[in-house]
Design an enzyme around this catalytic site. Sequence first.
Site, mmCIF file in Angstrom:
data_model
loop_
_atom_site.group_PDB
_atom_site.id
_atom_site.type_symbol
_atom_site.label_atom_id
_atom_site.label_comp_id
_atom_site.label_asym_id
_atom_site.label_seq_id
_atom_site.Cartn_x
_atom_site.Cartn_y
_atom_site.Cartn_z
ATOM 1 N N GLU A 106 0.827 -1.207 0.000
ATOM 2 C CA GLU A 106 0.000 0.000 0.000
ATOM 3 C C GLU A 106 0.862 1.258 0.000
ATOM 4 O O GLU A 106 0.599 2.214 -0.739
ATOM 5 C CB GLU A 106 -0.913 0.023 1.229
ATOM 6 C CG GLU A 106 -1.795 -1.195 1.381
ATOM 7 C CD GLU A 106 -1.192 -2.277 2.246
ATOM 8 O OE1 GLU A 106 -1.910 -2.809 3.101
ATOM 9 O OE2 GLU A 106 0.007 -2.595 2.080
ATOM 10 N N LEU B 67 16.457 -33.357 -8.031
ATOM 11 C CA LEU B 67 15.535 -32.500 -7.278
ATOM 12 C C LEU B 67 15.533 -31.054 -7.767
ATOM 13 O O LEU B 67 15.222 -30.133 -7.008
ATOM 14 C CB LEU B 67 15.817 -32.546 -5.773
ATOM 15 C CG LEU B 67 15.642 -33.916 -5.108
ATOM 16 C CD1 LEU B 67 15.776 -33.780 -3.600
ATOM 17 C CD2 LEU B 67 14.310 -34.547 -5.469
ATOM 18 N N PRO C 253 7.282 -43.608 -0.772
ATOM 19 C CA PRO C 253 6.197 -44.006 0.131
ATOM 20 C C PRO C 253 6.540 -43.906 1.609
ATOM 21 O O PRO C 253 5.688 -43.560 2.418
ATOM 22 C CB PRO C 253 5.930 -45.464 -0.279
ATOM 23 C CG PRO C 253 6.396 -45.553 -1.696
ATOM 24 C CD PRO C 253 7.583 -44.644 -1.782
ATOM 25 N N GLU D 271 8.498 -35.178 -1.793
ATOM 26 C CA GLU D 271 8.430 -35.996 -2.990
ATOM 27 C C GLU D 271 9.173 -37.310 -2.817
ATOM 28 O O GLU D 271 9.374 -38.045 -3.777
ATOM 29 C CB GLU D 271 8.995 -35.211 -4.184
ATOM 30 C CG GLU D 271 8.537 -35.749 -5.505
ATOM 31 C CD GLU D 271 8.967 -34.893 -6.683
ATOM 32 O OE1 GLU D 271 9.056 -35.431 -7.779
ATOM 33 O OE2 GLU D 271 9.199 -33.690 -6.497
ATOM 34 N N ALA E 216 5.158 -41.179 6.492
ATOM 35 C CA ALA E 216 5.564 -40.627 7.786
ATOM 36 C C ALA E 216 4.954 -39.249 8.011
ATOM 37 O O ALA E 216 4.494 -38.929 9.114
ATOM 38 C CB ALA E 216 7.090 -40.561 7.867
#
Length: 343
Positions: free
Chosen positions: A55, A207, A272, A269, A277
């Site tokens: 602003e 990654l 499993p 990513e 977890a």
Amino acid sequence: MAVNETERRAMSRALELATLGPRGVNPQVGAVILAPDGEIIAEGWHHGAGTPHAEVDALSKLAPGAARGATAVVTLEPCNHTGRTGPCALALIEAGVSRVVYALDDPGAVSGGGAERLRSAGVSVDAGEQADVAHRIIEGWLTAQRLGRPHVTVKWAQSLDGRAAASDGSSQWITGSAARADVHRRRADADAIAVGTGTVLTDDPSLTARDGDALFEDQPVPVVIGSRTTPEEAAIRRHPQAPLFYDTHDLHAVLADLHSRGIQSVFVEGGPTLASAFVAAGLVDRVLAYIAPVLLGGDRLALTDIGVSSIDAAHRLTIEEWLPLGADLLAIAAPAHSPEEGI
């Protein structure tokens, strides 16, 4: 007073401006100042910690008195506290703004309350315009404000029968190119990307967030969780960002440390075991399940034990969107209850 079409268009512009600001300890905020006739007379956004808020950035581009009777359209409730900069609510009042339209309430115990201050000064205030879009832009910051940890997205790719890999462990590629490109765009939007040491040792992922063969300008910080050692020649060690390694299974401690480093969104990513977890610990704010129209069978499930022993204990989700991606389908889901309760 209802929000009019001119103000809606101005909010759309303010949301665009918000994304120009850096992600960090402060939220990305955009602002547009409208003259009484609806013309845009100034725009601004927050350029980073210690700089003027959106602003004030917009007001600074106007001559003294030029904002009198104007409408300020802002993506976040104007703040009501003095930090490195003064309260935006007061700046708007002193500038003579007669109306403020904003998207999201400020959740801060100290910084919130700007709307009430504006109303007390006789300023017309409307809240909630395009709140869903504004929320998506700063959801990491909002989660950090509410929960004191980064916003956590858990992603996996699975076959139609819920498998993350074939019986021999191969998984490249369950999904097609459109789904993989979507993953990379979402990686680029995250502050950090987390995997377990099992994924590092099995898949040797880089990654990185890639746009085809090129790297996106914004790259998530790679995070490796687990007690096994990452080889010196691992691809992750060549990431543009220095990797963070956590020799622990305490996910709360990992998120606390990431939060202390200013990381506000984590993209999980890493297979499993790690995904399960995070779910079992109640530390998931969003699920991205990429579903491919293939059947694999076997026991390589996308999720393993998440602490559910009966249907009554199931983790209930609300689907936010079903997104077709080529032959695949992305399910975007969030906890059906409040984030404070965990997934």
